[in-house]
Design a protein around this motif. Structure first.
Motif, mmCIF file in Angstrom:
data_model
loop_
_atom_site.group_PDB
_atom_site.id
_atom_site.type_symbol
_atom_site.label_atom_id
_atom_site.label_comp_id
_atom_site.label_asym_id
_atom_site.label_seq_id
_atom_site.Cartn_x
_atom_site.Cartn_y
_atom_site.Cartn_z
ATOM 1 N N GLU A 37 0.839 -1.193 0.000
ATOM 2 C CA GLU A 37 0.000 0.000 0.000
ATOM 3 C C GLU A 37 0.879 1.248 0.000
ATOM 4 N N GLY A 38 1.927 1.218 0.803
ATOM 5 C CA GLY A 38 2.853 2.347 0.841
ATOM 6 C C GLY A 38 3.616 2.514 -0.459
ATOM 7 N N ILE A 39 4.087 1.420 -1.022
ATOM 8 C CA ILE A 39 4.815 1.469 -2.287
ATOM 9 C C ILE A 39 3.940 2.070 -3.384
ATOM 10 N N VAL A 40 2.668 1.651 -3.420
ATOM 11 C CA VAL A 40 1.735 2.178 -4.417
ATOM 12 C C VAL A 40 1.563 3.686 -4.235
ATOM 13 N N ALA A 41 1.389 4.133 -2.992
ATOM 14 C CA ALA A 41 1.236 5.563 -2.720
ATOM 15 C C ALA A 41 2.467 6.331 -3.173
ATOM 16 N N MET A 42 3.644 5.777 -2.899
ATOM 17 C CA MET A 42 4.884 6.436 -3.303
ATOM 18 C C MET A 42 4.993 6.549 -4.820
ATOM 19 N N GLU A 43 4.683 5.456 -5.527
ATOM 20 C CA GLU A 43 4.809 5.467 -6.982
ATOM 21 C C GLU A 43 3.843 6.467 -7.610
ATOM 22 N N MET A 44 2.657 6.603 -7.046
ATOM 23 C CA MET A 44 1.712 7.588 -7.569
ATOM 24 C C MET A 44 2.216 9.005 -7.312
ATOM 25 N N ALA A 45 2.622 9.278 -6.080
ATOM 26 C CA ALA A 45 3.070 10.628 -5.725
ATOM 27 C C ALA A 45 4.373 10.992 -6.425
ATOM 28 N N ARG A 46 5.146 10.015 -6.829
ATOM 29 C CA ARG A 46 6.398 10.262 -7.570
ATOM 30 C C ARG A 46 6.109 10.987 -8.880
ATOM 31 N N VAL A 47 4.921 10.776 -9.446
ATOM 32 C CA VAL A 47 4.507 11.476 -10.658
ATOM 33 C C VAL A 47 3.563 12.622 -10.318
ATOM 34 N N ASP A 48 2.591 12.370 -9.443
ATOM 35 C CA ASP A 48 1.664 13.438 -9.061
ATOM 36 C C ASP A 48 0.994 13.143 -7.730
ATOM 37 N N ALA A 49 1.138 14.061 -6.794
ATOM 38 C CA ALA A 49 0.574 13.883 -5.457
ATOM 39 C C ALA A 49 -0.944 14.004 -5.452
ATOM 40 N N SER A 50 -1.518 14.725 -6.403
ATOM 41 C CA SER A 50 -2.978 14.847 -6.456
ATOM 42 C C SER A 50 -3.631 13.505 -6.751
ATOM 43 N N ILE A 51 -3.093 12.787 -7.723
ATOM 44 C CA ILE A 51 -3.643 11.478 -8.059
ATOM 45 C C ILE A 51 -3.458 10.523 -6.882
ATOM 46 N N ALA A 52 -2.317 10.618 -6.201
ATOM 47 C CA ALA A 52 -2.087 9.792 -5.013
ATOM 48 C C ALA A 52 -3.104 10.116 -3.931
ATOM 49 N N THR A 53 -3.466 11.382 -3.795
ATOM 50 C CA THR A 53 -4.448 11.793 -2.799
ATOM 51 C C THR A 53 -5.843 11.295 -3.164
ATOM 52 N N PHE A 54 -6.219 11.421 -4.435
ATOM 53 C CA PHE A 54 -7.494 10.865 -4.898
ATOM 54 C C PHE A 54 -7.581 9.384 -4.534
ATOM 55 N N PHE A 55 -6.521 8.652 -4.809
ATOM 56 C CA PHE A 55 -6.506 7.223 -4.525
ATOM 57 C C PHE A 55 -6.545 6.966 -3.027
ATOM 58 N N GLY A 56 -5.818 7.764 -2.253
ATOM 59 C CA GLY A 56 -5.799 7.590 -0.806
ATOM 60 C C GLY A 56 -7.162 7.812 -0.166
ATOM 61 N N VAL A 57 -7.908 8.798 -0.670
ATOM 62 C CA VAL A 57 -9.257 9.041 -0.168
ATOM 63 C C VAL A 57 -10.167 7.866 -0.515
ATOM 64 N N GLN A 58 -10.091 7.425 -1.769
ATOM 65 C CA GLN A 58 -10.953 6.343 -2.229
ATOM 66 C C GLN A 58 -10.629 5.024 -1.532
ATOM 67 N N ASN B 128 -12.570 14.595 -3.268
ATOM 68 C CA ASN B 128 -13.510 13.799 -4.075
ATOM 69 C C ASN B 128 -14.964 14.194 -3.843
ATOM 70 N N ALA B 129 -15.221 15.165 -2.978
ATOM 71 C CA ALA B 129 -16.595 15.452 -2.545
ATOM 72 C C ALA B 129 -17.496 15.883 -3.691
ATOM 73 N N THR B 130 -16.951 16.564 -4.698
ATOM 74 C CA THR B 130 -17.805 17.122 -5.752
ATOM 75 C C THR B 130 -18.392 16.049 -6.661
ATOM 76 N N PHE B 131 -17.793 14.860 -6.679
ATOM 77 C CA PHE B 131 -18.315 13.809 -7.556
ATOM 78 C C PHE B 131 -18.474 12.466 -6.844
ATOM 79 N N ALA B 132 -18.402 12.462 -5.526
ATOM 80 C CA ALA B 132 -18.515 11.215 -4.769
ATOM 81 C C ALA B 132 -19.934 10.665 -4.799
ATOM 82 N N ASP B 133 -20.023 9.346 -4.876
ATOM 83 C CA ASP B 133 -21.318 8.666 -4.803
ATOM 84 C C ASP B 133 -21.754 8.449 -3.356
ATOM 85 N N VAL B 134 -20.781 8.374 -2.463
ATOM 86 C CA VAL B 134 -21.068 8.215 -1.040
ATOM 87 C C VAL B 134 -19.992 8.944 -0.247
ATOM 88 N N THR B 135 -20.395 9.632 0.792
ATOM 89 C CA THR B 135 -19.455 10.361 1.642
ATOM 90 C C THR B 135 -19.621 9.917 3.084
#
Length: 452
Positions: free
Chosen positions: A140-161, A231-238
């Motif tokens: 899980e950590g490795i995945v977060a790192m690899e995403m943030a290595r290119v873009d932290a926003s996408i990593a954050t979207f994934f972390g919230v989801q 993700n609040a603006t397009f979330a199906d459940v909050t």
């Protein structure tokens, strides 16, 4: 006889390599007869060395690979885990890197990536069942790192989801709630959000939530606001956390998109994580069924269990942000020339690069051990908080160094460091400020709580 033939052959090859126009010019500077006499006395090894030197004239020097994993931590992964790491990296470099600056500048989310994201099959990476991969916290950590290595926003979207929203349901929901939500969320057919922070309540959420929940029969009535909700603006459940007015305890609720009394306003003018769609949520007499209350979330200690799990991932995200900045800066210094040579060859630039790599390597080894503790079942709040404090602090140092070695170009999006500089500031603050996380660690090591 064979030795003589070899010498003649090497001498012939040497003569073929000589530019005789240059030789004429050289004769004006050195005694060629003396040079030739010295060559004639050379043995085979010496001649071969001279030939290698002559034939390599003008060849481009092979540079070491650009790799922020200086201690080769990835070598400790299993072959299966390493393959997943490289799969995520390839996805980020192919699908995200080409579009990220455009969407970051527009502060919009690239919805077209969601079907492609689905193919990675990594949502709910640590969960067992419901279509989830059931991998380690390390992955899980490795995945977060690899995403943030290119873009932290996408990593954050994934972390919230995958972390905050799915994690709340997985850890605190009933079996029927898990069956209803998790399979769809794992496939990103259902998008989730996590609503804890409020306009006037951030660090004080444990005892100061102003969003209220009042039970009326089999229905709960929610009132209040939530701010900074990814993700609040397009979330199906909050997942909404609110204080029960009857027992004063924090409880969690699954609020479905379109529920009367629920409204979301997109937040604008952010300087960081601009691709993340943060929302201001308003709840006005919003009615939620008892069956949509998280059945195992009875107080803030339960909420903290989710935060503890995801805070470790945020530390990994900080590492990824730092690694992306470092690797982009290193690549830049090897191609950017001043005074007739690459700036990477200058002492002061190398000093900056080594300082950046030192911080990055310390961060990587720390979060690796953090994930080991988590996989062993021994993770405590103070473990995650210490990593969050240290890694986000050092990330700020790394991105500052990256921007510095790039000079003025460091503030341009096209050079892929300015985003990291800005995004590091958001990572530094969310999932608990430095001060709050420091007090969590301080309480653990002193035995005294310094919280108000």
């Amino acid at each position: 006889m064979s030795g003589t033939f070899t010498k003649l052959k090497n001498a012939y090859q040497l003569l073929k390599s000589i530019d005789f126009k240059m030789l004429a010019k050289l004769s004006e500077k050195v005694d060629l007869s003396q040079v030739m006499a010295s060559v004639a006395k050379m043995d085979d090894n010496q001649l071969n060395g001279l030939m290698k030197m002559l034939t390599s004239r003008g060849s481009k020097k092979k540079l070491p690979p650009i790799d922020g994993d200086f201690y080769d931590i990835s070598s400790r992964l299993t072959a299966e885990d390493r393959a997943l790491q490289l799969k995520v990296r390839a996805f980020m470099e192919k699908e995200i890197q080409p579009i990220v600056n455009e969407y970051w500048l527009k502060a919009e989310f690239p919805f077209e990536i969601i079907p492609k994201f689905r193919e990675l099959n990594i949502c709910g990476v640590t969960y067992d069942g419901y279509g989830c991969p059931n991998r380690s916290y390390l992955m899980e950590g490795i995945v977060a790192m690899e995403m943030a290595r290119v873009d932290a926003s996408i990593a954050t979207f994934f972390g919230v989801q995958s972390g905050l929203a799915m994690g709340s349901i997985y850890m605190l929901g009933s079996e029927s709630q898990k069956d209803e939500w998790l399979p769809g969320m794992q496939q990103l057919n259902i998008i989730g959000a996590f609503g804890l922070t409020e306009p006037e309540v951030g660090s004080g959420a444990a005892g100061g939530l102003t969003t209220t929940a009042k039970r009326e029969g089999d229905t709960w009535v929610l009132n209040g606001q939530k701010k900074w909700i990814g993700n609040a603006t397009f979330a199906d459940v909050t997942v909404i956390w609110a204080r029960d007015v009857d027992d004063n305890q924090v409880k969690g609720f699954l609020v479905r998109k379109g529920t009367p009394g629920l409204s979301v306003e997109k937040m604008h003018d952010k300087m960081a994580l601009r691709i993340v769609q943060n929302g201001l949520i308003s709840l006005k007499d919003c009615r939620v069924a008892e069956t949509d209350r998280l059945q195992r979330a009875n107080n803030f200690r339960d909420t903290s269990r989710v935060l503890r799990m995801t805070r470790a991932s945020v530390a990994w995200e900080a590492v990824g942000c730092a690694r992306g900045a470092y690797e982009n800066a290193l690549a830049y210094t090897r191609t950017r020339e001043q005074f007739g040579k690459p700036i990477a060859s200058f002492q002061l630039i190398q000093g900056h690069l080594v300082e950046m790599l030192s911080n990055l390597t310390a961060m990587q080894t720390m979060v690796y051990r953090l994930s080991e503790i988590q996989d062993e079942g021994g993770l405590k709040d103070e473990h995650a908080s210490l990593a969050k404090v240290f890694c986000t602090l050092r990330t700020r140092d790394v991105v500052r160094g990256a921007r510095e070695v790039m000079g003025g170009n460091g503030i341009l999006l096209e050079y892929n460091v300015a985003r990291f500089v800005a995004d590091a500031e958001a990572i530094y603050s969310y999932e608990g400020t430095k001060e709050i996380n420091s007090l969590i660690v301080g309480r653990a090591i002193t035995g005294s709580s310094a919280f108000v």
